[in-house]
Design an enzyme around this catalytic site. Structure first.
Site, PDB file in Angstrom:
ATOM      1  N   SER A  88      36.573  48.539  45.442  1.00 21.54           N
ATOM      2  CA  SER A  88      35.164  49.085  46.377  1.00 21.54           C
ATOM      3  C   SER A  88      34.875  49.858  45.032  1.00 21.54           C
ATOM      4  CB  SER A  88      35.302  49.340  47.115  1.00 21.54           C
ATOM      5  OG  SER A  88      36.238  48.587  47.692  1.00 21.54           O
TER       6      SER A  88
HETATM    7  N1  SAH Z   1      40.804  46.806  48.598  1.00 23.97           N
HETATM    8  C1  SAH Z   1      39.438  45.935  47.019  1.00 23.97           C
HETATM    9  C2  SAH Z   1      38.372  45.368  47.782  1.00 23.97           C
HETATM   10  C3  SAH Z   1      38.794  44.308  48.280  1.00 23.97           C
HETATM   11  S1  SAH Z   1      36.556  43.614  48.624  1.00 23.97           S
HETATM   12  C4  SAH Z   1      40.169  46.663  46.522  1.00 23.97           C
HETATM   13  O1  SAH Z   1      40.230  47.627  46.000  1.00 23.97           O
HETATM   14  O2  SAH Z   1      40.055  46.126  45.237  1.00 23.97           O
HETATM   15  C5  SAH Z   1      37.653  42.586  50.309  1.00 23.97           C
HETATM   16  C6  SAH Z   1      39.051  40.962  50.214  1.00 23.97           C
HETATM   17  O3  SAH Z   1      38.864  40.980  51.121  1.00 23.97           O
HETATM   18  C7  SAH Z   1      38.447  40.458  48.946  1.00 23.97           C
HETATM   19  O4  SAH Z   1      39.249  40.165  48.623  1.00 23.97           O
HETATM   20  C8  SAH Z   1      38.839  39.415  49.901  1.00 23.97           C
HETATM   21  O5  SAH Z   1      38.810  38.173  49.010  1.00 23.97           O
HETATM   22  C9  SAH Z   1      39.836  39.429  50.870  1.00 23.97           C
HETATM   23  N2  SAH Z   1      39.368  39.007  52.532  1.00 23.97           N
HETATM   24  C10 SAH Z   1      38.157  38.551  52.948  1.00 23.97           C
HETATM   25  N3  SAH Z   1      38.530  38.265  53.830  1.00 23.97           N
HETATM   26  C11 SAH Z   1      39.648  38.569  54.483  1.00 23.97           C
HETATM   27  C12 SAH Z   1      41.344  37.942  55.291  1.00 23.97           C
HETATM   28  N4  SAH Z   1      40.797  37.718  56.725  1.00 23.97           N
HETATM   29  N5  SAH Z   1      42.558  37.879  54.647  1.00 23.97           N
HETATM   30  C13 SAH Z   1      42.420  38.635  53.826  1.00 23.97           C
HETATM   31  N6  SAH Z   1      41.767  38.887  52.986  1.00 23.97           N
HETATM   32  C14 SAH Z   1      40.709  38.960  53.463  1.00 23.97           C
END
Ligand code: SAH
Length: 209
Positions: free
Chosen positions: A64
């Site tokens: 993000s």
């Molecule tokens: N917090 C992260 C940004 C994450 S982007 C950072 O600081 O870098 C969102 C993430 O959510 C992605 O890696 C995606 O694979 C994950 N995601 C999406 N659906 C999910 C689920 N049901 N359970 C766990 N992770 C999930």
């Protein structure tokens, strides 16, 4: 990037992207000095690590934008003794930031390679109060519930009810909700009821099942 260079870029990031906008909590601002975002991006993006933008981390996912991490962290009002759940570890950066403000963070990631990426980035950063769990967090992570705080790092059309069940009384969940663009919501559990407040528009990858 050497640490003097990183520190310079971090100060500029904090001033222009956070203080000049609406980030006010000194505790939150302080942790952005401690966690080095360049340790959470892909090697080819290191020079852009402190820019005002999300960056690709592969698999169609992103780390993000720094401002969004600050906004979510400030909105979550994380306290020293809190146990925090994050859904969507990605690079591990949001978990690393939250972990500086509380006792323990559990972060769930559905893509195995990204869970490994997050784990590795957290190790490089010397952070040891974050546990990365490889599985879908669509229904939360009941194994360690209830939580003081829940951060949803992927967007849900509606919040899965199980997540509310895993929140403590007086607990807070921060989540992007809706379709493009989403709205950042804060949900507070009081007397078993959910109080809902909304903040800015945002764009997150979708929460998968
Ligand atoms: N917090 C992260 C940004 C994450 S982007 C950072 O600081 O870098 C969102 C993430 O959510 C992605 O890696 C995606 O694979 C994950 N995601 C999406 N659906 C999910 C689920 N049901 N359970 C766990 N992770 C999930």
């Amino acid at each position: 990037m050497n640490s003097a260079e990183a520190d310079l870029k971090i100060e500029r990031m904090i001033q222009t992207q956070m203080i000049n906008r609406d980030i006010r909590d000194p505790r939150v601002i302080g942790v952005f000095r401690k966690v080095k975002r360049h340790l959470f991006v892909r090697p080819k993006d290191i020079d852009y690590a402190y820019e005002d933008t999300p960056l690709s981390i592969g698999f169609g996912q992103t780390i993000s934008q720094p401002y969004m991490v600050a906004k979510i962290t400030e909105t979550a009002q994380i306290e020293d003794n809190d146990k925090v759940l994050e859904i969507g570890a990605g690079s591990g950066y949001q978990a690393a930031i939250a972990a500086q403000l509380c006792k323990k963070v559990y972060t769930v990631e559905v893509i195995k390679k990204l869970a490994e990426f997050a784990e590795n980035n957290l190790n490089k950063s010397g952070i040891n109060n974050v546990e990365v769990i490889t599985k879908s967090g669509f229904h939360g992570y009941s194994e360690q519930s209830p939580y003081d705080r829940i951060i949803l790092s992927a967007a849900a059309k509606q919040i899965p009810v199980k997540l509310f069940e895993q929140l403590k009384e007086n607990g807070i969940m921060v989540a992007p909700v809706g379709t493009y663009p989403q709205t950042l919501f804060r949900f507070t559990k009081q007397n078993g009821e959910i109080i809902k407040e909304h903040f800015l528009n945002c764009v997150f990858v979708p929460l998968v099942r």
